[in-house]
Every structure is written in C-alpha cells, then in structure tokens.
Design a protein around this motif. Structure first.
Motif, PDB file in Angstrom:
ATOM      1  N   ASP A  37       0.835  -1.194   0.000  1.00 46.26           N
ATOM      2  CA  ASP A  37       0.000   0.000   0.000  1.00 46.26           C
ATOM      3  C   ASP A  37       0.872   1.247   0.000  1.00 46.26           C
ATOM      4  OD1 ASP A  37      -2.317  -1.468  -0.022  1.00 46.26           O
ATOM      5  OD2 ASP A  37      -2.775  -1.157   2.096  1.00 46.26           O
ATOM      6  N   ALA A  38       1.927   1.250   0.795  1.00 47.78           N
ATOM      7  CA  ALA A  38       2.809   2.411   0.844  1.00 47.78           C
ATOM      8  C   ALA A  38       3.418   2.658  -0.527  1.00 47.78           C
ATOM      9  CB  ALA A  38       3.906   2.207   1.892  1.00 47.78           C
ATOM     10  N   ASP A  39       3.861   1.614  -1.179  1.00 51.15           N
ATOM     11  CA  ASP A  39       4.443   1.770  -2.512  1.00 51.15           C
ATOM     12  C   ASP A  39       3.422   2.340  -3.494  1.00 51.15           C
ATOM     13  OD1 ASP A  39       6.846   0.774  -1.600  1.00 51.15           O
ATOM     14  OD2 ASP A  39       6.507  -1.241  -2.378  1.00 51.15           O
ATOM     15  N   LYS A  40       2.198   1.876  -3.412  1.00 52.54           N
ATOM     16  CA  LYS A  40       1.143   2.365  -4.310  1.00 52.54           C
ATOM     17  C   LYS A  40       0.836   3.836  -4.049  1.00 52.54           C
ATOM     18  CE  LYS A  40      -1.032  -2.130  -4.745  1.00 52.54           C
ATOM     19  NZ  LYS A  40      -2.175  -2.951  -4.374  1.00 52.54           N
ATOM     20  N   TYR A  41       0.738   4.210  -2.765  1.00 57.47           N
ATOM     21  CA  TYR A  41       0.441   5.609  -2.447  1.00 57.47           C
ATOM     22  C   TYR A  41       1.601   6.528  -2.793  1.00 57.47           C
ATOM     23  CZ  TYR A  41      -3.970   4.411  -0.262  1.00 57.47           C
ATOM     24  OH  TYR A  41      -5.255   3.975  -0.037  1.00 57.47           O
ATOM     25  N   LEU A  42       2.839   6.054  -2.591  1.00 53.34           N
ATOM     26  CA  LEU A  42       3.991   6.867  -2.991  1.00 53.34           C
ATOM     27  C   LEU A  42       4.011   7.050  -4.509  1.00 53.34           C
ATOM     28  CD1 LEU A  42       6.663   5.440  -0.564  1.00 53.34           C
ATOM     29  CD2 LEU A  42       5.811   7.789  -0.607  1.00 53.34           C
ATOM     30  N   HIS A  43       3.673   6.012  -5.239  1.00 53.50           N
ATOM     31  CA  HIS A  43       3.587   6.122  -6.701  1.00 53.50           C
ATOM     32  C   HIS A  43       2.515   7.144  -7.081  1.00 53.50           C
ATOM     33  CE1 HIS A  43       1.787   5.067 -10.606  1.00 53.50           C
ATOM     34  NE2 HIS A  43       3.047   4.928 -10.970  1.00 53.50           N
ATOM     35  N   PRO A  57      -4.517  18.777 -15.258  1.00 57.91           N
ATOM     36  CA  PRO A  57      -5.502  18.774 -14.168  1.00 57.91           C
ATOM     37  C   PRO A  57      -5.327  17.566 -13.253  1.00 57.91           C
ATOM     38  CG  PRO A  57      -6.543  18.125 -16.229  1.00 57.91           C
ATOM     39  CD  PRO A  57      -5.144  18.542 -16.566  1.00 57.91           C
ATOM     40  N   VAL A  58      -5.615  17.796 -11.989  1.00 57.72           N
ATOM     41  CA  VAL A  58      -5.566  16.734 -10.975  1.00 57.72           C
ATOM     42  C   VAL A  58      -6.957  16.651 -10.360  1.00 57.72           C
ATOM     43  CG1 VAL A  58      -4.547  16.091  -8.759  1.00 57.72           C
ATOM     44  CG2 VAL A  58      -3.127  17.119 -10.521  1.00 57.72           C
ATOM     45  N   PRO A  59      -7.474  15.440 -10.205  1.00 61.00           N
ATOM     46  CA  PRO A  59      -8.806  15.318  -9.599  1.00 61.00           C
ATOM     47  C   PRO A  59      -8.844  15.975  -8.216  1.00 61.00           C
ATOM     48  CG  PRO A  59      -8.089  13.201 -10.494  1.00 61.00           C
ATOM     49  CD  PRO A  59      -6.920  14.148 -10.577  1.00 61.00           C
ATOM     50  N   PRO A  60      -9.881  16.762  -7.946  1.00 60.50           N
ATOM     51  CA  PRO A  60      -9.974  17.454  -6.654  1.00 60.50           C
ATOM     52  C   PRO A  60      -9.956  16.470  -5.482  1.00 60.50           C
ATOM     53  CG  PRO A  60     -11.765  18.108  -8.126  1.00 60.50           C
ATOM     54  CD  PRO A  60     -11.029  16.998  -8.789  1.00 60.50           C
ATOM     55  N   GLY A  61      -9.189  16.796  -4.459  1.00 63.19           N
ATOM     56  CA  GLY A  61      -9.149  16.001  -3.245  1.00 63.19           C
ATOM     57  C   GLY A  61      -8.211  14.802  -3.276  1.00 63.19           C
ATOM     58  N   GLU A  62      -7.700  14.454  -4.441  1.00 60.80           N
ATOM     59  CA  GLU A  62      -6.844  13.270  -4.537  1.00 60.80           C
ATOM     60  C   GLU A  62      -5.524  13.455  -3.794  1.00 60.80           C
ATOM     61  OE1 GLU A  62      -7.297   9.961  -5.932  1.00 60.80           O
ATOM     62  OE2 GLU A  62      -9.227  10.851  -5.413  1.00 60.80           O
ATOM     63  N   ARG A  63      -4.926  14.642  -3.899  1.00 57.88           N
ATOM     64  CA  ARG A  63      -3.653  14.888  -3.213  1.00 57.88           C
ATOM     65  C   ARG A  63      -3.835  14.749  -1.705  1.00 57.88           C
ATOM     66  NH1 ARG A  63       1.103  16.517  -3.561  1.00 57.88           N
ATOM     67  NH2 ARG A  63       2.009  18.194  -4.644  1.00 57.88           N
ATOM     68  N   ASP A  64      -4.902  15.324  -1.152  1.00 57.61           N
ATOM     69  CA  ASP A  64      -5.160  15.235   0.285  1.00 57.61           C
ATOM     70  C   ASP A  64      -5.431  13.794   0.709  1.00 57.61           C
ATOM     71  OD1 ASP A  64      -4.802  17.959   0.623  1.00 57.61           O
ATOM     72  OD2 ASP A  64      -6.937  18.410   0.397  1.00 57.61           O
ATOM     73  N   ARG A  65      -6.164  13.040  -0.107  1.00 58.83           N
ATOM     74  CA  ARG A  65      -6.469  11.647   0.205  1.00 58.83           C
ATOM     75  C   ARG A  65      -5.190  10.816   0.260  1.00 58.83           C
ATOM     76  NH1 ARG A  65      -6.778   6.984  -2.416  1.00 58.83           N
ATOM     77  NH2 ARG A  65      -6.381   7.953  -4.433  1.00 58.83           N
ATOM     78  N   VAL A  66      -4.346  10.971  -0.761  1.00 59.82           N
ATOM     79  CA  VAL A  66      -3.108  10.203  -0.837  1.00 59.82           C
ATOM     80  C   VAL A  66      -2.168  10.586   0.307  1.00 59.82           C
ATOM     81  CG1 VAL A  66      -1.032   9.808  -2.233  1.00 59.82           C
ATOM     82  CG2 VAL A  66      -3.292   9.735  -3.301  1.00 59.82           C
ATOM     83  N   LEU A  67      -2.018  11.878   0.580  1.00 60.17           N
ATOM     84  CA  LEU A  67      -1.154  12.314   1.678  1.00 60.17           C
ATOM     85  C   LEU A  67      -1.665  11.817   3.022  1.00 60.17           C
ATOM     86  CD1 LEU A  67      -0.227  15.952   0.600  1.00 60.17           C
ATOM     87  CD2 LEU A  67       1.321  14.013   0.862  1.00 60.17           C
ATOM     88  N   GLY A  68      -2.972  11.810   3.201  1.00 52.94           N
ATOM     89  CA  GLY A  68      -3.552  11.298   4.448  1.00 52.94           C
ATOM     90  C   GLY A  68      -3.239   9.829   4.655  1.00 52.94           C
ATOM     91  N   LEU A  70      -0.689   8.191   3.330  1.00 52.74           N
ATOM     92  CA  LEU A  70       0.753   8.066   3.575  1.00 52.74           C
ATOM     93  C   LEU A  70       1.102   8.446   5.011  1.00 52.74           C
ATOM     94  CD1 LEU A  70       2.250   9.352   0.230  1.00 52.74           C
ATOM     95  CD2 LEU A  70       2.545   7.073   1.227  1.00 52.74           C
ATOM     96  N   ARG A  71       0.472   9.490   5.537  1.00 49.16           N
ATOM     97  CA  ARG A  71       0.722   9.870   6.931  1.00 49.16           C
ATOM     98  C   ARG A  71       0.309   8.751   7.871  1.00 49.16           C
ATOM     99  NH1 ARG A  71      -1.473  15.102   5.187  1.00 49.16           N
ATOM    100  NH2 ARG A  71       0.318  16.445   4.847  1.00 49.16           N
ATOM    101  N   SER A  72      -0.825   8.128   7.595  1.00 47.44           N
ATOM    102  CA  SER A  72      -1.297   7.023   8.419  1.00 47.44           C
ATOM    103  C   SER A  72      -0.325   5.842   8.373  1.00 47.44           C
ATOM    104  CB  SER A  72      -2.686   6.593   7.944  1.00 47.44           C
ATOM    105  OG  SER A  72      -3.118   5.456   8.644  1.00 47.44           O
ATOM    106  N   LEU A  73       0.134   5.497   7.173  1.00 50.56           N
ATOM    107  CA  LEU A  73       1.099   4.405   7.030  1.00 50.56           C
ATOM    108  C   LEU A  73       2.407   4.735   7.734  1.00 50.56           C
ATOM    109  CD1 LEU A  73       0.408   3.525   3.298  1.00 50.56           C
ATOM    110  CD2 LEU A  73       0.008   2.018   5.249  1.00 50.56           C
ATOM    111  N   ASP A  74       2.854   5.983   7.631  1.00 49.26           N
ATOM    112  CA  ASP A  74       4.092   6.404   8.277  1.00 49.26           C
ATOM    113  C   ASP A  74       3.951   6.336   9.794  1.00 49.26           C
ATOM    114  OD1 ASP A  74       6.701   7.383   8.509  1.00 49.26           O
ATOM    115  OD2 ASP A  74       6.075   9.468   8.323  1.00 49.26           O
ATOM    116  N   ASP A  75       2.816   6.776  10.316  1.00 46.86           N
ATOM    117  CA  ASP A  75       2.585   6.735  11.762  1.00 46.86           C
ATOM    118  C   ASP A  75       2.611   5.305  12.295  1.00 46.86           C
ATOM    119  OD1 ASP A  75       2.348   9.479  11.813  1.00 46.86           O
ATOM    120  OD2 ASP A  75       0.145   9.485  11.903  1.00 46.86           O
ATOM    121  N   ARG A  76       2.166   4.353  11.481  1.00 47.75           N
ATOM    122  CA  ARG A  76       2.150   2.943  11.890  1.00 47.75           C
ATOM    123  C   ARG A  76       3.489   2.252  11.640  1.00 47.75           C
ATOM    124  NH1 ARG A  76      -3.007   2.255   8.755  1.00 47.75           N
ATOM    125  NH2 ARG A  76      -1.660   1.046   7.394  1.00 47.75           N
ATOM    126  N   GLY A  77       4.427   2.962  11.023  1.00 47.27           N
ATOM    127  CA  GLY A  77       5.732   2.381  10.736  1.00 47.27           C
ATOM    128  C   GLY A  77       5.721   1.428   9.551  1.00 47.27           C
TER     129      GLY A  77
END
Length: 101
Positions: A37-43, A57-68, A70-77
């Motif tokens: 999942d981390a690899d997919k979100y980083l991609h 153009p970038v779909p609205p909200g996609e950047r925030d969704r992906v960053l969220g 990644l932050r969750s995955l990072d917090d879990r190590g």
C-alpha cells in the motif's frame, strides 16, 4: 523424510507464521498489504505531483487523500524506506565524504 527435508519444512512453516503475524500486526511483511500500500500511495503521489507540475488537471481532493493515507502508514511504521530509488550514484572516489578544503 530426510533431515534436510524436515528442516526445510520447519523453516517454511516458521516463515508462514511470521508472515501471518506481521500482516495481522499491520506492519506488513513480504507480500504484506501495508508495504505494498505504501508503494502504491507513494507512486500515486509522484503521479499527482508530476501532473500538477506539468500543468495538467488533478482530480480534486486526490492529493489530500493520498497524503492522508501516507501519513497514516508512516505513523504505523509501515513505510520501510525513504531512500530514493533513482538517485544517481556518488562520483567516483566521493564515497559520501565532503570534498577537501
């Protein structure tokens, strides 16, 4: 069954148990969901960044969704490495040391 066959079977069983334990802990393992999942979100973050920087153009909200995510995955190590995979190798003789004065 010979000694080596028994040892191999025991090692395979132990590896399967370790993979199951890592997957259930949320840390992932070889083939575990979190690392993949981390690899997919980083991609996806890279794709979104490239699209933005190239004026597409970038779909609205996609950047925030992906960053969220990644932050969750990072917090879990669950993100194993932050190393760049495409960085050029150091110059010959540099070996990561600063240049002489």
């Amino acid at each position: 069954m010979g000694f080596l066959d028994k040892a191999k079977a025991a090692a395979n069983e132990l590896a399967a148990k370790a993979d199951t334990a890592l997957a259930s802990s949320g840390l992932g393992g070889p083939g575990g969901a979190s690392g993949g999942d981390a690899d997919k979100y980083l991609h996806d973050l890279g794709v979104l960044t490239y699209l933005e920087l190239s004026g597409r153009p970038v779909p609205p909200g996609e950047r925030d969704r992906v960053l969220g995510e990644l932050r969750s995955l990072d917090d879990r190590g669950a993100i194993r490495s932050w190393a760049l995979h495409t960085a050029p190798p150091p110059a010959p003789g540099a070996a990561g040391f600063p240049p002489p004065p």
